[in-house]
Structures are given as structure tokens and as C-alpha cells.
Design a protein around this motif. Structure first.
Motif, PDB file in Angstrom:
ATOM      1  N   ALA A  89      -1.788  26.841 -26.842  1.00  0.00           N
ATOM      2  CA  ALA A  89      -0.846  26.107 -25.990  1.00  0.00           C
ATOM      3  C   ALA A  89      -0.101  25.012 -26.767  1.00  0.00           C
ATOM      4  CB  ALA A  89      -1.342  25.809 -24.739  1.00  0.00           C
ATOM      5  N   LYS A  90      -0.961  24.258 -27.211  1.00  0.00           N
ATOM      6  CA  LYS A  90      -0.395  23.145 -28.274  1.00  0.00           C
ATOM      7  C   LYS A  90       0.518  23.717 -29.207  1.00  0.00           C
ATOM      8  CE  LYS A  90      -3.888  19.749 -27.063  1.00  0.00           C
ATOM      9  NZ  LYS A  90      -5.099  18.902 -27.681  1.00  0.00           N
ATOM     10  N   LEU A  91       0.067  24.707 -29.974  1.00  0.00           N
ATOM     11  CA  LEU A  91       0.634  25.175 -31.178  1.00  0.00           C
ATOM     12  C   LEU A  91       2.139  25.782 -30.600  1.00  0.00           C
ATOM     13  CD1 LEU A  91       0.735  25.837 -34.123  1.00  0.00           C
ATOM     14  CD2 LEU A  91      -0.315  28.183 -33.614  1.00  0.00           C
ATOM     15  N   LEU A  92       2.008  26.406 -29.659  1.00  0.00           N
ATOM     16  CA  LEU A  92       3.536  27.108 -29.209  1.00  0.00           C
ATOM     17  C   LEU A  92       4.067  26.168 -28.263  1.00  0.00           C
ATOM     18  CD1 LEU A  92       2.020  30.675 -28.593  1.00  0.00           C
ATOM     19  CD2 LEU A  92       3.333  29.642 -30.414  1.00  0.00           C
ATOM     20  N   HIS A  93       3.709  24.954 -27.824  1.00  0.00           N
ATOM     21  CA  HIS A  93       4.447  23.958 -26.974  1.00  0.00           C
ATOM     22  C   HIS A  93       4.595  24.488 -25.698  1.00  0.00           C
ATOM     23  CE1 HIS A  93       4.951  21.433 -30.487  1.00  0.00           C
ATOM     24  NE2 HIS A  93       5.434  22.560 -31.190  1.00  0.00           N
ATOM     25  N   LEU A  94       3.552  25.265 -24.990  1.00  0.00           N
ATOM     26  CA  LEU A  94       3.608  25.756 -24.016  1.00  0.00           C
ATOM     27  C   LEU A  94       2.390  25.224 -23.025  1.00  0.00           C
ATOM     28  CD1 LEU A  94       4.248  29.443 -24.780  1.00  0.00           C
ATOM     29  CD2 LEU A  94       6.132  28.022 -23.847  1.00  0.00           C
ATOM     30  N   HIS A  95       2.607  25.583 -21.581  1.00  0.00           N
ATOM     31  CA  HIS A  95       1.567  25.168 -20.804  1.00  0.00           C
ATOM     32  C   HIS A  95       0.429  26.187 -21.001  1.00  0.00           C
ATOM     33  CE1 HIS A  95      -0.447  24.068 -16.859  1.00  0.00           C
ATOM     34  NE2 HIS A  95       0.161  23.007 -16.814  1.00  0.00           N
ATOM     35  N   HIS A  96      -0.867  25.476 -20.581  1.00  0.00           N
ATOM     36  CA  HIS A  96      -1.948  26.248 -20.624  1.00  0.00           C
ATOM     37  C   HIS A  96      -2.045  27.482 -19.865  1.00  0.00           C
ATOM     38  CE1 HIS A  96      -6.285  27.038 -19.574  1.00  0.00           C
ATOM     39  NE2 HIS A  96      -6.556  27.018 -20.916  1.00  0.00           N
ATOM     40  N   SER A  97      -1.483  27.358 -18.688  1.00  0.00           N
ATOM     41  CA  SER A  97      -1.535  28.372 -17.769  1.00  0.00           C
ATOM     42  C   SER A  97      -0.551  29.643 -18.312  1.00  0.00           C
ATOM     43  CB  SER A  97      -0.901  28.003 -16.398  1.00  0.00           C
ATOM     44  OG  SER A  97       0.440  27.517 -16.405  1.00  0.00           O
ATOM     45  N   SER A  98       0.587  29.375 -18.970  1.00  0.00           N
ATOM     46  CA  SER A  98       1.301  30.324 -19.543  1.00  0.00           C
ATOM     47  C   SER A  98       0.817  30.933 -20.622  1.00  0.00           C
ATOM     48  CB  SER A  98       2.782  29.507 -20.141  1.00  0.00           C
ATOM     49  OG  SER A  98       3.243  29.094 -19.146  1.00  0.00           O
ATOM     50  N   ILE A  99       0.028  30.378 -21.518  1.00  0.00           N
ATOM     51  CA  ILE A  99      -0.690  31.272 -22.644  1.00  0.00           C
ATOM     52  C   ILE A  99      -1.855  32.026 -21.905  1.00  0.00           C
ATOM     53  CG2 ILE A  99      -2.288  30.936 -24.618  1.00  0.00           C
ATOM     54  CD1 ILE A  99       0.727  30.300 -25.197  1.00  0.00           C
ATOM     55  N   ALA A 100      -2.474  31.495 -20.809  1.00  0.00           N
ATOM     56  CA  ALA A 100      -3.437  32.309 -20.511  1.00  0.00           C
ATOM     57  C   ALA A 100      -2.945  33.540 -19.732  1.00  0.00           C
ATOM     58  CB  ALA A 100      -4.159  31.237 -19.273  1.00  0.00           C
ATOM     59  N   LYS A 101      -1.606  33.474 -19.136  1.00  0.00           N
ATOM     60  CA  LYS A 101      -1.326  34.670 -18.583  1.00  0.00           C
ATOM     61  C   LYS A 101      -0.826  35.769 -19.576  1.00  0.00           C
ATOM     62  CE  LYS A 101       2.513  36.084 -15.701  1.00  0.00           C
ATOM     63  NZ  LYS A 101       3.912  35.761 -14.804  1.00  0.00           N
ATOM     64  N   ARG A 102      -0.222  35.250 -20.742  1.00  0.00           N
ATOM     65  CA  ARG A 102      -0.037  36.190 -21.641  1.00  0.00           C
ATOM     66  C   ARG A 102      -1.228  36.603 -22.292  1.00  0.00           C
ATOM     67  NH1 ARG A 102       4.743  32.749 -24.938  1.00  0.00           N
ATOM     68  NH2 ARG A 102       6.198  32.548 -23.136  1.00  0.00           N
ATOM     69  N   ILE A 103      -2.220  36.156 -22.662  1.00  0.00           N
ATOM     70  CA  ILE A 103      -3.471  36.411 -23.255  1.00  0.00           C
ATOM     71  C   ILE A 103      -4.165  37.590 -22.066  1.00  0.00           C
ATOM     72  CG2 ILE A 103      -5.993  35.860 -23.769  1.00  0.00           C
ATOM     73  CD1 ILE A 103      -3.809  35.243 -25.971  1.00  0.00           C
ATOM     74  N   ARG A 104      -4.043  37.396 -20.988  1.00  0.00           N
ATOM     75  CA  ARG A 104      -4.746  38.396 -19.872  1.00  0.00           C
ATOM     76  C   ARG A 104      -3.958  39.771 -20.133  1.00  0.00           C
ATOM     77  NH1 ARG A 104      -4.953  34.044 -16.314  1.00  0.00           N
ATOM     78  NH2 ARG A 104      -2.876  34.138 -15.565  1.00  0.00           N
ATOM     79  N   ASN A 105      -2.633  39.553 -20.082  1.00  0.00           N
ATOM     80  CA  ASN A 105      -1.918  40.948 -20.250  1.00  0.00           C
ATOM     81  C   ASN A 105      -2.185  41.548 -21.939  1.00  0.00           C
ATOM     82  OD1 ASN A 105      -0.422  40.514 -18.078  1.00  0.00           O
ATOM     83  ND2 ASN A 105       1.324  39.459 -18.964  1.00  0.00           N
ATOM     84  N   VAL A 106      -2.543  40.731 -22.819  1.00  0.00           N
ATOM     85  CA  VAL A 106      -3.091  41.389 -23.909  1.00  0.00           C
ATOM     86  C   VAL A 106      -4.299  41.957 -23.622  1.00  0.00           C
ATOM     87  CG1 VAL A 106      -3.796  41.053 -26.341  1.00  0.00           C
ATOM     88  CG2 VAL A 106      -1.732  39.730 -25.260  1.00  0.00           C
ATOM     89  N   GLU A 107      -5.236  41.351 -23.094  1.00  0.00           N
ATOM     90  CA  GLU A 107      -6.748  41.912 -22.721  1.00  0.00           C
ATOM     91  C   GLU A 107      -6.465  43.152 -22.003  1.00  0.00           C
ATOM     92  OE1 GLU A 107      -9.310  37.736 -22.909  1.00  0.00           O
ATOM     93  OE2 GLU A 107      -8.350  38.140 -21.032  1.00  0.00           O
ATOM     94  N   ARG A 108      -5.611  43.129 -21.128  1.00  0.00           N
ATOM     95  CA  ARG A 108      -5.288  44.280 -20.270  1.00  0.00           C
ATOM     96  C   ARG A 108      -4.925  45.591 -20.976  1.00  0.00           C
ATOM     97  NH1 ARG A 108      -3.964  41.235 -15.745  1.00  0.00           N
ATOM     98  NH2 ARG A 108      -1.682  40.957 -16.699  1.00  0.00           N
TER      99      ARG A 108
END
Length: 246
Positions: free
Chosen positions: A193-212
Motif C-alpha cells: 500500500a505504501k509503494l502504491l500510495h493507496l490505503h491498506h484496505s484497497s490493496i487487500a481488496k485487490r489481492i483478495r480478487n487475485v486470490e480468488r
């Protein structure tokens, strides 16, 4: 010789700099060229190979504005530069849409041709998409650079490539793959999230989609590594880089 370093004119820099990067130049001649160009006293540098999606005509001036120590040649949409440290130019590439760069290893004057070759290898692992994918370092890629030597048909057989390819073609898939790459590079959701300058929850949501899409969790090093290899393989296949036709 590569077209970037063979595009010469009368200026001393453009006449002499290619000799530093040519593998056939004797070591003593590289030392003489370095002294003739009056480059920095550390006698070490990093070579970057850069590519623009669309040539702007002003890349050379932009590079030297970002890092006054940079010496560079530009030929069409491609450029090669040598700098004492790559931090400033790397940040510039990451923040510039339509520009990408492969970063070679830090090398002495005698081995600058190796840094140049490695920068070109690293370039194959970049794309024009997100800031995280626009610059790649040979040193950071490590053994992953061997993927560029794998035949195309073997790359296509890699596990997870099909799922990564589907994500790449979906509307929000690029953003999700950006999050995947950031997670694989940094190790944690918070650092991604720090690297992409995004909120932690936004990254977590995207990663959940990748995991699915992949069918497994990205919580341990091995699954992350497998997913990242598939992502890099897709990038190599799209760029046309492969070791041989099969």
C-alpha cells in the motif's frame, strides 16, 4: 552494435560513450574514454536502458534535468544512460507514463558493458502500465532473469499463467495485478500500500480478487513467488522476448 549506441554525431559524448558500453572495447580503452569524458571520480556507474512508448524528442534533456550527473544517448524511442546512482532516474521513470527502464548492476569502468547488457535484460520485465512495473533492476530480479531464456512454449505451460492472463484482460485486472506485483516486491500488504500510495484496505481488496482467480492465498513466500513468476512470464510473452522459437 546496438542501434542506441551506434547513433553518433560530432559531439565528444556521442562519439566516445558507445565505447564504454561495447563488449568489444578493451578495458584500457574504457578507462581512457572515462577520463576523456571527465566523468565522476568514483569510477563506477549504473547503466539504464530506457524506452518511450512514443518518442517525445525531449527525453535527453529530461534525464539530465532529473540527474545532472547523467550522461545519455537517445535514438528514437530508446535511450541508454549512465549515472553514479540510479535512485533519481528510477523515481522519474516510475512517475512518468509512457516510459520504462531496465536497470543494470553497479559496475566499474571496466565492466560497464556488463551493466549495459543487464539493463537490457531487465527492460524485458517492465511495461508501460503502473509505476511499480515501469522500472526493473537486474539485481533485484536475480534468478528471475532466467525466465527470459525459457522457450516461449515452456512459459505458456507455467502454472497460474492462465489465471493471470484472464486478470490482465479484465476491466480492473491491471490494478489487481499491480497490487500483486507490489505485494510480491515488498512482502506485505502494508508495504504494498505504501509503494502504491493507496490505503491498506484497497490493496487487500485487490489481492483478495487475485486470490480468488488463482485459487489460493498469497500469505506465504512460495505462492507469492509462483504468482509473480506467472506475471513476469506474461510480460515476457507480450513483449516477444524468449530464448528460442519452438
Amino acid at each position: 552494435m546496438d542501434p542506441v549506441i551506434s547513433d553518433l554525431n560530432a559531439s565528444p559524448l556521442r562519439r566516445l560513450l558507445p565505447g564504454l558500453l561495447d563488449a568489444d572495447t578493451p578495458h584500457q580503452e574504457r578507462e581512457r574514454i572515462w577520463d576523456a569524458l571527465q566523468l565522476w571520480p568514483s569510477r563506477q556507474g549504473v547503466v539504464l536502458t530506457l524506452r518511450e512508448r512514443t518518442p517525445t524528442g525531449g527525453l535527453l534533456h529530461r534525464l539530465t534535468d532529473v540527474d545532472p550527473d547523467c550522461v545519455a544517448l537517445v535514438c528514437g524511442s530508446e535511450a541508454v544512460s549512465i549515472v553514479p546512482h540510479c535512485t533519481s532516474l528510477r523515481r522519474f521513470v516510475q512517475m512518468t507514463a509512457g516510459l520504462r527502464a531496465g536497470i543494470g548492476s553497479t559496475a566499474s569502468v571496466a565492466d560497464l558493458h556488463l551493466s549495459y547488457a543487464r539493463s537490457r535484460e531487465a527492460l524485458a520485465f517492465t511495461d508501460y502500465g503502473s509505476p511499480v512495473s515501469r522500472a526493473a533492476s537486474y539485481a533485484e530480479l536475480g534468478a528471475l532473469t532466467l525466465l527470459a531464456r525459457v522457450p516461449r512454449e515452456e512459459l505458456r505451460r507455467l502454472p497460474d499463467l492462465a489465471a493471470i492472463t484472464v486478470l490482465d484482460e479484465e476491466e480492473n485486472g491491471r490494478a489487481e495485478l499491480e497490487a500483486l506485483e507490489a505485494l510480491c516486491r515488498t512482502g506485505t500488504l502494508r508495504n504494498a500500500a505504501k509503494l502504491l500510495h493507496l490505503h491498506h484496505s484497497s490493496i487487500a481488496k485487490r489481492i483478495r480478487n487475485v486470490e480468488r482467480a488463482l485459487g489460493y492465498r498469497l500469505t506465504d513466500p512460495l505462492p507469492k513467488g509462483s504468482a509473480y513468476i506467472a506475471l513476469l512470464a506474461l510480460r515476457l510473452l507480450k513483449s516477444g522476448v524468449h530464448s528460442e522459437e519452438t
